[in-house]
Scaffold this motif. Structure first.
Motif, PDB file in Angstrom:
ATOM      1  N   ILE A  82     104.084  -3.974  30.574  1.00 40.94           N
ATOM      2  CA  ILE A  82     103.960  -5.159  31.411  1.00 40.94           C
ATOM      3  C   ILE A  82     104.820  -6.238  30.790  1.00 40.94           C
ATOM      4  O   ILE A  82     104.778  -6.484  29.583  1.00 40.94           O
ATOM      5  N   CYS A  83     105.619  -6.872  31.630  1.00 43.80           N
ATOM      6  CA  CYS A  83     106.564  -7.902  31.202  1.00 43.80           C
ATOM      7  C   CYS A  83     106.306  -9.155  32.021  1.00 43.80           C
ATOM      8  O   CYS A  83     106.397  -9.126  33.246  1.00 43.80           O
ATOM      9  N   GLN A  94     106.811 -14.074  37.172  1.00 43.54           N
ATOM     10  CA  GLN A  94     106.414 -12.831  37.812  1.00 43.54           C
ATOM     11  C   GLN A  94     105.899 -11.847  36.769  1.00 43.54           C
ATOM     12  O   GLN A  94     106.187 -11.949  35.567  1.00 43.54           O
ATOM     13  N   VAL A  95     105.108 -10.899  37.259  1.00 46.58           N
ATOM     14  CA  VAL A  95     104.675  -9.753  36.478  1.00 46.58           C
ATOM     15  C   VAL A  95     105.593  -8.596  36.840  1.00 46.58           C
ATOM     16  O   VAL A  95     105.708  -8.233  38.012  1.00 46.58           O
ATOM     17  N   ALA A  96     106.257  -8.036  35.841  1.00 46.10           N
ATOM     18  CA  ALA A  96     107.119  -6.876  36.070  1.00 46.10           C
ATOM     19  C   ALA A  96     106.499  -5.665  35.383  1.00 46.10           C
ATOM     20  O   ALA A  96     106.140  -5.719  34.204  1.00 46.10           O
ATOM     21  N   LEU A  97     106.364  -4.579  36.131  1.00 47.53           N
ATOM     22  CA  LEU A  97     105.941  -3.311  35.555  1.00 47.53           C
ATOM     23  C   LEU A  97     107.182  -2.518  35.185  1.00 47.53           C
ATOM     24  O   LEU A  97     108.100  -2.359  36.005  1.00 47.53           O
ATOM     25  N   LEU A  98     107.223  -2.031  33.960  1.00 47.33           N
ATOM     26  CA  LEU A  98     108.381  -1.300  33.455  1.00 47.33           C
ATOM     27  C   LEU A  98     107.994   0.131  33.121  1.00 47.33           C
ATOM     28  O   LEU A  98     106.868   0.397  32.690  1.00 47.33           O
ATOM     29  N   ASP A  99     108.944   1.055  33.304  1.00 47.61           N
ATOM     30  CA  ASP A  99     108.666   2.455  32.988  1.00 47.61           C
ATOM     31  C   ASP A  99     108.947   2.721  31.511  1.00 47.61           C
ATOM     32  O   ASP A  99     109.206   1.802  30.726  1.00 47.61           O
ATOM     33  N   ARG A 100     108.911   3.964  31.121  1.00 47.96           N
ATOM     34  CA  ARG A 100     109.033   4.313  29.700  1.00 47.96           C
ATOM     35  C   ARG A 100     110.405   3.965  29.133  1.00 47.96           C
ATOM     36  O   ARG A 100     110.558   3.842  27.910  1.00 47.96           O
ATOM     37  N   ASP A 106     108.184  -2.245  39.491  1.00 50.17           N
ATOM     38  CA  ASP A 106     107.703  -3.105  40.561  1.00 50.17           C
ATOM     39  C   ASP A 106     107.518  -4.502  39.988  1.00 50.17           C
ATOM     40  O   ASP A 106     107.450  -4.682  38.767  1.00 50.17           O
ATOM     41  N   THR A 107     107.449  -5.496  40.876  1.00 54.50           N
ATOM     42  CA  THR A 107     107.201  -6.866  40.437  1.00 54.50           C
ATOM     43  C   THR A 107     106.159  -7.509  41.348  1.00 54.50           C
ATOM     44  O   THR A 107     106.021  -7.141  42.516  1.00 54.50           O
ATOM     45  N   TYR A 108     105.452  -8.484  40.778  1.00 55.03           N
ATOM     46  CA  TYR A 108     104.409  -9.199  41.501  1.00 55.03           C
ATOM     47  C   TYR A 108     104.498 -10.676  41.124  1.00 55.03           C
ATOM     48  O   TYR A 108     104.727 -11.009  39.957  1.00 55.03           O
ATOM     49  N   PRO A 109     104.322 -11.572  42.090  1.00 58.36           N
ATOM     50  CA  PRO A 109     104.348 -12.997  41.759  1.00 58.36           C
ATOM     51  C   PRO A 109     103.151 -13.368  40.884  1.00 58.36           C
ATOM     52  O   PRO A 109     102.067 -12.785  41.010  1.00 58.36           O
ATOM     53  N   GLY A 147      94.761 -11.856  36.013  1.00 53.43           N
ATOM     54  CA  GLY A 147      95.015 -10.835  37.023  1.00 53.43           C
ATOM     55  C   GLY A 147      94.883  -9.458  36.412  1.00 53.43           C
ATOM     56  O   GLY A 147      95.213  -9.268  35.234  1.00 53.43           O
ATOM     57  N   VAL A 148      94.390  -8.498  37.186  1.00 52.83           N
ATOM     58  CA  VAL A 148      94.284  -7.105  36.749  1.00 52.83           C
ATOM     59  C   VAL A 148      94.802  -6.226  37.878  1.00 52.83           C
ATOM     60  O   VAL A 148      94.402  -6.381  39.034  1.00 52.83           O
ATOM     61  N   LEU A 149      95.684  -5.295  37.544  1.00 52.38           N
ATOM     62  CA  LEU A 149      96.352  -4.467  38.541  1.00 52.38           C
ATOM     63  C   LEU A 149      96.232  -3.002  38.171  1.00 52.38           C
ATOM     64  O   LEU A 149      96.377  -2.627  37.002  1.00 52.38           O
ATOM     65  N   ASP A 150      95.975  -2.156  39.173  1.00 55.23           N
ATOM     66  CA  ASP A 150      95.990  -0.707  39.001  1.00 55.23           C
ATOM     67  C   ASP A 150      97.412  -0.217  39.279  1.00 55.23           C
ATOM     68  O   ASP A 150      97.883  -0.284  40.420  1.00 55.23           O
ATOM     69  N   THR A 151      98.091   0.269  38.246  1.00 56.50           N
ATOM     70  CA  THR A 151      99.502   0.647  38.404  1.00 56.50           C
ATOM     71  C   THR A 151      99.677   1.917  39.223  1.00 56.50           C
ATOM     72  O   THR A 151     100.768   2.178  39.726  1.00 56.50           O
TER      73      THR A 151
END
Length: 318
Positions: A82-83, A94-100, A106-109, A147-151
């Motif tokens: 999480i970035c 924004q919240v950016a989800l990063l892979d390995r 994906d990104t979220y405001p 915030g909590v997100l299910d990836t």
């Protein structure tokens, strides 16, 4: 620190390699070195070195690789990162989800200014905390949003913990000034721990995402971090209960609720992370822009030691 982990993090000669690598110039970042946060034991950090300020770096096998991606706060587990970062030229984030390989999934405001971030041990859940302004109950001072997100689904598990049913000291409790921050996950996918504040008191709380409930466990516990075995909480403890006096790192035994203050005498304003079952790590600023990652035994013995110069926001990669 265990011998195996010390070998991963530190080079022979008391970390000489890492200290030198911390000062590599921006050519390393520009080259966009290939990294893999799922390739075994190591550390993921946010660089504070002049040549790669803000870039993510992976330290493994006595090598520090600087990636192209930049973040204000980062954490990772099980190949998911999480970035928290700016979203364009405006003062938004924004919240950016990063892979390995630290590529964007994906990104979220995100509302507010980034503060804390965590990923569950299995990589499924991510959480973030942001500072916001404008809540009427606190006279315009900063308050927090979690915030909590299910990836795996992209669904928001919780966008306001304030709506959960809260039990304070064994009794149902409601108040306009309830705030949460610094979530950390248990391994069952539903239990979490966090800080809750109300009426000038700060508590460690245990929550249940499925039941949408929260209950207080102990007072003067901030920014919890659950140990790998799920039995202890590392946290920052306000000196004399007053954050103005600073914070000291401590570890709480969840079975007895006994807290052990660790052998670090400087103020630690960070969400402490676990390096292994016996050692914790955290960032300490040197000046306005630069910080270093330090470690200290989790049982109150020993002394603090420099782990990674020119770095912050550490996450141990298992």
């Amino acid at each position: 620190m265990s011998t195996s982990i010390a070998a991963v993090v530190l080079a022979v000669g008391a970390g000489v390699y890492i200290h030198a690598a911390a000062h590599r110039n921006d050519a390393a970042a520009a080259a966009a070195e290939t990294v893999d946060i799922g390739a075994g034991a190591g550390l993921l950090v946010r660089s504070t070195a002049d040549g790669s300020m803000g870039h993510l770096a992976v330290i493994r096998d006595n090598t520090r690789k600087v990636a192209a991606v930049t973040c204000n706060r980062v954490y990772a587990a099980a190949g998911t990162a999480i970035c928290l970062r700016p979203d364009g030229p405006l003062a938004t984030y924004q919240v950016a989800l990063l892979d390995r390989n630290l590529r964007e999934r994906d990104t979220y405001p995100m509302v507010g200014v980034p503060n804390r971030a965590r990923v569950s041990a299995d990589g499924r859940l991510v959480t973030w905390t942001a500072f916001v302004t404008g809540d009427s109950y606190n006279g315009g001072q900063f308050s927090t949003r979690v915030g909590v997100l299910d990836t795996t689904t992209g669904d928001v598990v919780a966008d306001t913990l304030e709506s959960y049913a809260l039990t304070r000291d064994g009794r149902p409790y409601q108040a306009a000034d309830v705030n949460y921050w610094g979530v950390t996950f248990a391994g069952d996918g539903k239990t979490f721990y966090a800080t809750m504040s109300t009426a000038a008191h700060r508590y460690l709380v245990q929550g249940d995402f499925a039941a949408r409930t929260v209950r207080t466990l102990a007072e003067n516990v901030e920014c919890p971090s659950l140990s790998p075995d799920g039995t202890r909480i590392a946290f920052k403890q306000a000196v004399g209960g007053d954050p103005v006096k600073g914070w000291r790192p401590a570890v709480l035994d969840l079975a007895t609720l006994h807290a052990t203050v660790l052998a670090e005498t400087r103020s630690v304003d960070d969400q402490i992370a676990w390096l292994d079952g016996r050692t914790v790590m955290y960032a300490l600023p040197r000046d306005r822009d630069h910080a270093d990652v330090w470690s200290v035994p989790a049982d109150g013995t020993g002394a603090a030691a420099l782990l990674v110069p020119d770095a912050e926001s550490p996450a141990y990669l298992r």
